[in-house]
Design an enzyme around this catalytic site. Structure first.
Site, short mmCIF file in Angstrom:
data_model
loop_
_atom_site.label_atom_id
_atom_site.label_comp_id
_atom_site.label_asym_id
_atom_site.label_seq_id
_atom_site.Cartn_x
_atom_site.Cartn_y
_atom_site.Cartn_z
CG LEU A 67 0.43 -13.59 3.45
CD1 LEU A 67 -0.30 -14.59 4.33
CD2 LEU A 67 1.38 -14.32 2.49
CG HIS A 68 0.55 -7.31 -0.51
ND1 HIS A 68 0.17 -6.31 0.35
CD2 HIS A 68 1.91 -7.42 -0.38
CE1 HIS A 68 1.23 -5.82 0.96
NE2 HIS A 68 2.30 -6.48 0.54
#
Length: 305
Positions: free
Chosen positions: A234-235
């Protein structure tokens, strides 16, 4: 707090946008679009379509510059789909860009004291805005990009956003007065799995269905490119979350640079030749706290849309 997102709107950018929209403590005043996961025009279209989906067509979207001859990388098209949103089909938005992203960014920093800018793609637009001295000295940036203590994801030493315009990121590190780097050091510790995605389908709304379809496509791509992780990183949403709550991460303060030589081009590393400005580089993350907030906010957004 006011927020601007600078997105190259692929799948994790869509999650970042949703996180911002689902956060009552911030006002999303605009989205600027860059290239990376997709071309700028596709990023504008995807962003406007998602804003329509989530009931926020009032948020303006601005288009940034793109290098001549630039094309979407094969790995980006694989991870995010040909047009950036996997296999999701959304109605075409009614409008397009509201204007030039760089001009808007410069004007917004002059207008708003409580503003945070979250760039989640190549730093091209931000670097162009740094030509304005007031922007350079007053902009607060929480950027997704780079890798200090872990390998890169497009080269052994380079992360994708930095790799696509390393000169721009190097300029951000050297000239911007307030930068927090949210890199692979922390984003790959925040993973979304199939079990969380099931909660969005259970909501029973179109928004929940779209979030689930995006996540499932993204997870399948990661099962091919990084099967050892057990989920998708979940950059971009982590960068948004840190803009709202800096306590989510532990940072080192370092003068940073980007290697521009071909052998290690795109590597983000400390610069021993200077002492300022200092970049806050995230090296630790409270993944459980972030994932809890991420799921609560996006599930609520899906249910209320």
């Amino acid at each position: 707090m006011k927020l601007i997102l600078d997105l190259d709107t692929g799948i994790d950018d869509a999650f970042a946008l949703a996180y911002a929209l689902a956060s009552p403590e911030v006002e999303l005043i605009a989205v600027t679009c860059t290239y990376g996961n997709v071309a700028v025009d596709d990023a504008v279209r995807n962003t406007r379509a998602l804003l329509d989906l989530f009931g926020r067509p009032d948020v303006p979207v601005y288009a940034g510059p793109s290098p001549a001859g630039w094309e979407v990388a094969e790995v980006s098209a694989f991870i995010h789909g040909a047009h950036g949103l996997g296999e999701v089909s959304l109605p075409a938005p009614a409008g397009g860009s509201a204007g030039d992203a760089v001009d808007f960014l410069v004007a917004a920093v002059r207008e708003h004291e409580d503003l945070v800018i979250v760039p989640t793609g190549p730093s091209t637009s931000i670097a162009a805005a740094l030509e304005d001295e007031y922007f350079a000295s007053h902009a607060r940036l929480v950027m997704m990009g780079g890798a200090l203590t872990v390998p890169g994801n497009v080269r052994p030493w380079a992360e994708a956003n930095v790799w696509q315009d390393p000169e721009a990121t190097d300029r951000v590190f050297r000239q911007a007065a307030d930068v927090t780097m949210i890199g692979l050091d922390v984003t790959l510790r925040t993973l979304l799995t199939h079990s969380e995605v099931a909660r969005w389908r259970a909501v029973g709304t179109r928004a929940g269905e779209v979030l689930a379809e995006l996540a499932e496509y993204y997870i399948r791509a990661y099962e091919t490119t990084a099967p050892h992780l057990g989920g998708c990183g979940l950059h971009d949403p982590l960068a948004v979350a840190v803009a709202l709550d800096p306590s989510l991460v532990t940072c080192l303060s370092l003068p940073m640079q980007v290697d521009l030589a071909e052998e290690t081009r795109g590597r983000t590393i400390g610069d021993l030749s200077r002492v300022a400005p200092q970049v806050k580089v995230a090296v630790g993350v409270d993944a459980e706290k972030f994932l809890g907030a991420f799921m609560e906010r996006l599930t609520r957004l899906a249910a209320n849309t």
